[in-house]
Design a protein around this motif. Structure first.
Motif, PDB file in Angstrom:
ATOM      1  N   TRP A 143     -76.803  29.801 -20.212  1.00 41.46           N
ATOM      2  CA  TRP A 143     -75.707  29.670 -19.242  1.00 41.46           C
ATOM      3  C   TRP A 143     -74.725  30.817 -19.413  1.00 41.46           C
ATOM      4  CZ3 TRP A 143     -74.048  23.813 -19.957  1.00 41.46           C
ATOM      5  CH2 TRP A 143     -75.083  22.986 -19.478  1.00 41.46           C
ATOM      6  N   MET A 144     -74.327  31.098 -20.659  1.00 41.74           N
ATOM      7  CA  MET A 144     -73.373  32.165 -20.930  1.00 41.74           C
ATOM      8  C   MET A 144     -73.950  33.524 -20.549  1.00 41.74           C
ATOM      9  SD  MET A 144     -70.522  30.835 -22.074  1.00 41.74           S
ATOM     10  CE  MET A 144     -69.796  32.438 -22.291  1.00 41.74           C
ATOM     11  N   GLU A 145     -75.243  33.713 -20.832  1.00 40.45           N
ATOM     12  CA  GLU A 145     -75.882  34.993 -20.521  1.00 40.45           C
ATOM     13  C   GLU A 145     -75.852  35.271 -19.016  1.00 40.45           C
ATOM     14  OE1 GLU A 145     -80.332  37.023 -20.882  1.00 40.45           O
ATOM     15  OE2 GLU A 145     -79.811  35.309 -22.150  1.00 40.45           O
ATOM     16  N   ILE A 146     -76.186  34.253 -18.232  1.00 41.00           N
ATOM     17  CA  ILE A 146     -76.162  34.419 -16.772  1.00 41.00           C
ATOM     18  C   ILE A 146     -74.728  34.614 -16.297  1.00 41.00           C
ATOM     19  CG2 ILE A 146     -76.645  33.284 -14.567  1.00 41.00           C
ATOM     20  CD1 ILE A 146     -78.961  31.844 -15.981  1.00 41.00           C
ATOM     21  N   ALA A 147     -73.796  33.803 -16.826  1.00 44.51           N
ATOM     22  CA  ALA A 147     -72.405  33.883 -16.389  1.00 44.51           C
ATOM     23  C   ALA A 147     -71.797  35.252 -16.682  1.00 44.51           C
ATOM     24  CB  ALA A 147     -71.581  32.786 -17.058  1.00 44.51           C
ATOM     25  N   SER A 148     -72.188  35.855 -17.797  1.00 46.82           N
ATOM     26  CA  SER A 148     -71.621  37.162 -18.161  1.00 46.82           C
ATOM     27  C   SER A 148     -72.091  38.272 -17.232  1.00 46.82           C
ATOM     28  CB  SER A 148     -71.983  37.515 -19.609  1.00 46.82           C
ATOM     29  OG  SER A 148     -73.389  37.691 -19.745  1.00 46.82           O
ATOM     30  N   SER A 149     -73.146  38.009 -16.466  1.00 43.95           N
ATOM     31  CA  SER A 149     -73.682  39.023 -15.541  1.00 43.95           C
ATOM     32  C   SER A 149     -73.489  38.633 -14.083  1.00 43.95           C
ATOM     33  CB  SER A 149     -75.191  39.220 -15.808  1.00 43.95           C
ATOM     34  OG  SER A 149     -75.430  39.608 -17.141  1.00 43.95           O
ATOM     35  N   LEU A 150     -72.607  37.673 -13.824  1.00 43.27           N
ATOM     36  CA  LEU A 150     -72.457  37.160 -12.461  1.00 43.27           C
ATOM     37  C   LEU A 150     -72.174  38.231 -11.414  1.00 43.27           C
ATOM     38  CD1 LEU A 150     -70.577  33.727 -12.534  1.00 43.27           C
ATOM     39  CD2 LEU A 150     -72.841  34.243 -11.635  1.00 43.27           C
ATOM     40  N   PRO A 151     -71.209  39.131 -11.612  1.00 43.80           N
ATOM     41  CA  PRO A 151     -70.938  40.117 -10.558  1.00 43.80           C
ATOM     42  C   PRO A 151     -72.169  40.930 -10.190  1.00 43.80           C
ATOM     43  CG  PRO A 151     -69.148  40.095 -12.150  1.00 43.80           C
ATOM     44  CD  PRO A 151     -70.252  39.252 -12.732  1.00 43.80           C
ATOM     45  N   GLN A 152     -72.932  41.350 -11.200  1.00 43.75           N
ATOM     46  CA  GLN A 152     -74.124  42.154 -10.935  1.00 43.75           C
ATOM     47  C   GLN A 152     -75.227  41.326 -10.258  1.00 43.75           C
ATOM     48  OE1 GLN A 152     -72.641  41.769 -13.898  1.00 43.75           O
ATOM     49  NE2 GLN A 152     -71.862  43.781 -14.515  1.00 43.75           N
ATOM     50  N   LEU A 153     -75.422  40.084 -10.725  1.00 44.76           N
ATOM     51  CA  LEU A 153     -76.462  39.232 -10.141  1.00 44.76           C
ATOM     52  C   LEU A 153     -76.156  38.893  -8.682  1.00 44.76           C
ATOM     53  CD1 LEU A 153     -77.059  36.789 -13.137  1.00 44.76           C
ATOM     54  CD2 LEU A 153     -78.659  38.516 -12.267  1.00 44.76           C
ATOM     55  N   ILE A 154     -74.873  38.673  -8.381  1.00 43.75           N
ATOM     56  CA  ILE A 154     -74.502  38.352  -7.001  1.00 43.75           C
ATOM     57  C   ILE A 154     -74.628  39.592  -6.121  1.00 43.75           C
ATOM     58  CG2 ILE A 154     -72.586  37.661  -5.508  1.00 43.75           C
ATOM     59  CD1 ILE A 154     -71.628  35.879  -7.866  1.00 43.75           C
ATOM     60  N   ALA A 155     -74.156  40.731  -6.620  1.00 45.26           N
ATOM     61  CA  ALA A 155     -74.217  41.966  -5.835  1.00 45.26           C
ATOM     62  C   ALA A 155     -75.653  42.352  -5.508  1.00 45.26           C
ATOM     63  CB  ALA A 155     -73.527  43.105  -6.582  1.00 45.26           C
ATOM     64  N   SER A 156     -76.587  42.083  -6.440  1.00 41.57           N
ATOM     65  CA  SER A 156     -77.997  42.422  -6.222  1.00 41.57           C
ATOM     66  C   SER A 156     -78.779  41.277  -5.588  1.00 41.57           C
ATOM     67  CB  SER A 156     -78.647  42.815  -7.552  1.00 41.57           C
ATOM     68  OG  SER A 156     -78.596  41.725  -8.475  1.00 41.57           O
ATOM     69  N   ARG A 157     -78.076  40.186  -5.235  1.00 39.44           N
ATOM     70  CA  ARG A 157     -78.682  39.022  -4.579  1.00 39.44           C
ATOM     71  C   ARG A 157     -79.794  38.405  -5.429  1.00 39.44           C
ATOM     72  NH1 ARG A 157     -74.621  40.405  -2.067  1.00 39.44           N
ATOM     73  NH2 ARG A 157     -74.468  40.513   0.210  1.00 39.44           N
ATOM     74  N   GLN A 158     -79.586  38.361  -6.740  1.00 43.22           N
ATOM     75  CA  GLN A 158     -80.596  37.797  -7.642  1.00 43.22           C
ATOM     76  C   GLN A 158     -80.193  36.453  -8.239  1.00 43.22           C
ATOM     77  OE1 GLN A 158     -82.492  40.669 -10.462  1.00 43.22           O
ATOM     78  NE2 GLN A 158     -80.969  42.107  -9.654  1.00 43.22           N
ATOM     79  N   LEU A 159     -78.947  36.010  -7.992  1.00 41.79           N
ATOM     80  CA  LEU A 159     -78.468  34.818  -8.694  1.00 41.79           C
ATOM     81  C   LEU A 159     -79.248  33.568  -8.308  1.00 41.79           C
ATOM     82  CD1 LEU A 159     -76.471  33.626 -10.686  1.00 41.79           C
ATOM     83  CD2 LEU A 159     -74.856  33.320  -8.814  1.00 41.79           C
ATOM     84  N   ARG A 160     -79.749  33.509  -7.097  1.00 40.76           N
ATOM     85  CA  ARG A 160     -80.441  32.291  -6.669  1.00 40.76           C
ATOM     86  C   ARG A 160     -81.803  32.105  -7.314  1.00 40.76           C
ATOM     87  NH1 ARG A 160     -78.480  31.875  -0.338  1.00 40.76           N
ATOM     88  NH2 ARG A 160     -76.304  31.356  -0.855  1.00 40.76           N
ATOM     89  N   SER A 161     -82.202  33.036  -8.149  1.00 36.69           N
ATOM     90  CA  SER A 161     -83.379  32.782  -8.987  1.00 36.69           C
ATOM     91  C   SER A 161     -83.054  31.795 -10.095  1.00 36.69           C
ATOM     92  CB  SER A 161     -83.913  34.089  -9.588  1.00 36.69           C
ATOM     93  OG  SER A 161     -82.931  34.690 -10.413  1.00 36.69           O
ATOM     94  N   LEU A 162     -81.790  31.296 -10.094  1.00 32.07           N
ATOM     95  CA  LEU A 162     -81.375  30.272 -11.058  1.00 32.07           C
ATOM     96  C   LEU A 162     -82.249  29.027 -11.011  1.00 32.07           C
ATOM     97  CD1 LEU A 162     -77.468  30.034 -11.059  1.00 32.07           C
ATOM     98  CD2 LEU A 162     -78.951  30.449 -12.997  1.00 32.07           C
ATOM     99  N   TRP A 163     -82.902  28.789  -9.888  1.00 35.68           N
ATOM    100  CA  TRP A 163     -83.718  27.574  -9.801  1.00 35.68           C
ATOM    101  C   TRP A 163     -84.822  27.587 -10.853  1.00 35.68           C
ATOM    102  CZ3 TRP A 163     -88.935  27.954  -8.824  1.00 35.68           C
ATOM    103  CH2 TRP A 163     -89.393  29.167  -8.288  1.00 35.68           C
ATOM    104  N   GLN A 164     -85.122  28.757 -11.419  1.00 34.35           N
ATOM    105  CA  GLN A 164     -86.136  28.848 -12.476  1.00 34.35           C
ATOM    106  C   GLN A 164     -85.560  28.528 -13.858  1.00 34.35           C
ATOM    107  OE1 GLN A 164     -87.393  32.908 -12.004  1.00 34.35           O
ATOM    108  NE2 GLN A 164     -88.641  32.482 -10.193  1.00 34.35           N
ATOM    109  N   MET A 165     -84.267  28.371 -13.946  1.00 32.71           N
ATOM    110  CA  MET A 165     -83.620  28.104 -15.226  1.00 32.71           C
ATOM    111  C   MET A 165     -83.989  26.702 -15.729  1.00 32.71           C
ATOM    112  SD  MET A 165     -79.495  28.223 -15.933  1.00 32.71           S
ATOM    113  CE  MET A 165     -79.135  26.762 -14.950  1.00 32.71           C
ATOM    114  N   PRO A 166     -84.270  26.550 -17.024  1.00 35.42           N
ATOM    115  CA  PRO A 166     -84.575  25.208 -17.528  1.00 35.42           C
ATOM    116  C   PRO A 166     -83.375  24.281 -17.411  1.00 35.42           C
ATOM    117  CG  PRO A 166     -84.292  26.760 -19.345  1.00 35.42           C
ATOM    118  CD  PRO A 166     -84.325  27.574 -18.093  1.00 35.42           C
ATOM    119  N   GLN A 167     -83.642  23.003 -17.150  1.00 38.26           N
ATOM    120  CA  GLN A 167     -82.556  22.028 -17.047  1.00 38.26           C
ATOM    121  C   GLN A 167     -82.156  21.576 -18.438  1.00 38.26           C
ATOM    122  OE1 GLN A 167     -83.022  18.874 -14.155  1.00 38.26           O
ATOM    123  NE2 GLN A 167     -81.854  17.460 -15.429  1.00 38.26           N
ATOM    124  N   LEU A 168     -80.883  21.730 -18.752  1.00 42.58           N
ATOM    125  CA  LEU A 168     -80.362  21.340 -20.057  1.00 42.58           C
ATOM    126  C   LEU A 168     -79.469  20.117 -19.898  1.00 42.58           C
ATOM    127  CD1 LEU A 168     -79.293  24.859 -21.414  1.00 42.58           C
ATOM    128  CD2 LEU A 168     -81.424  23.634 -21.877  1.00 42.58           C
TER     129      LEU A 168
END
Length: 407
Positions: A36-61
């Motif tokens: 969660w922290m790893e993804i959150a720390s890269s939010l601006p870049q992930l959103i700008a590159s339209r990659q954040l919605r690959s979150l659906w592949q993240m394991p459910q914790l």
């Protein structure tokens, strides 16, 4: 469908929880929440590159391994930022209708334990979202950074931290309010309260938002990520939290109307943004009352405690003391001026910025990141909390002014 709180809300918790002065001790989540922290720390870049919605592949914790108020609040902060980024990555025209279960379920669990709604609130965005660059040095904007960011670059940083410092300026006044004193003792403290009531406005004057936040960046890049899914024409049916509810749920976005200190000063001074004062105020009263559901439970309990206390206004009125009346009116005037100043800021950062964006003259500065989709239009006349923005702000300012005691 509101989260329930298992956290105690008594007076013993107020001292630590009401003030942004108590430095967040947690800026990293423990294993197994590093992802969660790893993804959150890269939010601006992930959103700008339209990659954040690959979150659906993240394991459910499960949120079950989180413990303590600091860890839970940090988790809520992180999950709320992930949710807003996921939802608004493509702008208001590309909002999703379903939050995937690997994000929705733990966000709901954390929210249940804290007694907060599962959405980014003012308490997340500002009060829980800062750290010192150099420990031990003063709480000044040059020595502060957000823990988690969204697109917006330095303007996003400035917006969070200037708002934090305005809240910080109100803390001495909150400390005066927190003391369990009878109305007479509170009256004797009025001159100091008046001085403290004016401090947030003084901070606005000393730390100009324009020095830190580009209006074009705020309007075109930042604002959409604060928007909720209640009273929002871009999401008229709300959001489905997969694994939590089969029906869409509706929550308001982060708003200054969720600031505990403003509600506390209103209650102290007997400001009545209520249906009883005017029939036209009924929607305003309902909205403001609902905004208290977005405060941490100890904050909400504190505001309600002030509301239940003997009326300070009535005590001043019955005293017949001209100096006390003048001191009381000075407090009301400071709060009115603060709200007038807020209207001017909203005009510059929303109305004027919207007009420039439509005319193609509102290009965000370099480093802010690209706007998520087209410039927003559906939310132009509404606040991020879902209110009709200028009608709401002017009504709040006017009913504050009406709190003055006539000579």
């Amino acid at each position: 469908m509101q989260p329930r709180s298992t956290e105690p809300c008594g007076a013993q918790r107020l001292t630590a929880s009401l003030s942004p002065l108590s430095t967040p001790t947690e800026t990293e989540l423990p294993a197994p929440y590093g992802l969660w922290m790893e993804i959150a720390s890269s939010l601006p870049q992930l959103i700008a590159s339209r990659q954040l919605r690959s979150l659906w592949q993240m394991p459910q914790l499960s949120a079950g391994d989180l413990s303590g108020r600091e860890e839970l609040h940090l988790a809520h902060l992180v999950l709320s930022f992930l949710t807003m980024g996921y939802l608004w990555q493509e702008g208001e025209e590309g909002a999703v209708k379903v939050l995937p279960r690997n994000l929705a379920v733990p966000f709901w669990e954390v929210s249940q334990r804290l007694g907060l709604p599962p959405i980014l609130s003012h308490a997340d965005f500002v009060l829980a979202n800062w750290k010192r660059k150099t420990p031990g040095r003063p709480l000044e904007i040059e020595n502060l950074d957000p823990i988690i960011s969204l697109p917006g670059g330095e303007s996003l940083r400035g917006f969070i931290l200037v708002t934090l410092l305005v809240e910080k300026a109100a803390v001495p006044g909150i400390k005066v309010l927190r003391s369990r004193k009878p109305a007479g003792a509170r009256v004797r403290a009025l001159p100091r309260c008046c001085h403290l009531s004016a401090q947030p406005l003084t901070v606005y004057d000393l730390i100009s938002l324009l020095d830190y936040v580009d209006p074009a960046v705020f309007y075109s890049v930042i604002r959409i990520f604060l928007s909720g899914w209640r009273d929002n024409p871009a999401m008229p049916h709300g959001l489905v939290y997969q694994g939590v509810s089969e029906e869409p749920l509706a929550y308001s976005g982060g708003s200054a109307a969720q600031s505990s200190v403003l509600h506390a000063f209103d209650e102290l001074l007997g400001i009545r943004h209520s249906a009883e004062s005017s029939e036209s105020n009924a929607p305003l009263a309902a909205f403001l009352h609902r905004m208290r559901d977005y405060m941490p439970p100890p904050h909400r309990a504190f505001v309600e405690e002030i509301q239940r206390a003997p009326s300070l206004r009535q005590h001043v009125l019955s005293s017949g003391n001209g100096k006390l009346c003048a001191a009381f009116n000075q407090c009301v005037s400071a709060l009115t001026d603060f709200r007038t100043h807020h209207i001017a800021i909203v005009t510059k950062y929303i109305t004027t910025a919207a007009a420039k964006a439509k005319a193609g003259r509102g290009e965000p500065a370099d480093g802010a990141g690209p706007p998520p989709g087209k410039p927003p239009s559906l939310l132009e006349a509404k606040g991020t909390g879902g209110s009709h923005i200028f009608r709401f702000l002017k009504s709040v300012r006017d009913t504050t002014r009406e709190g003055m005691i006539s000579a």
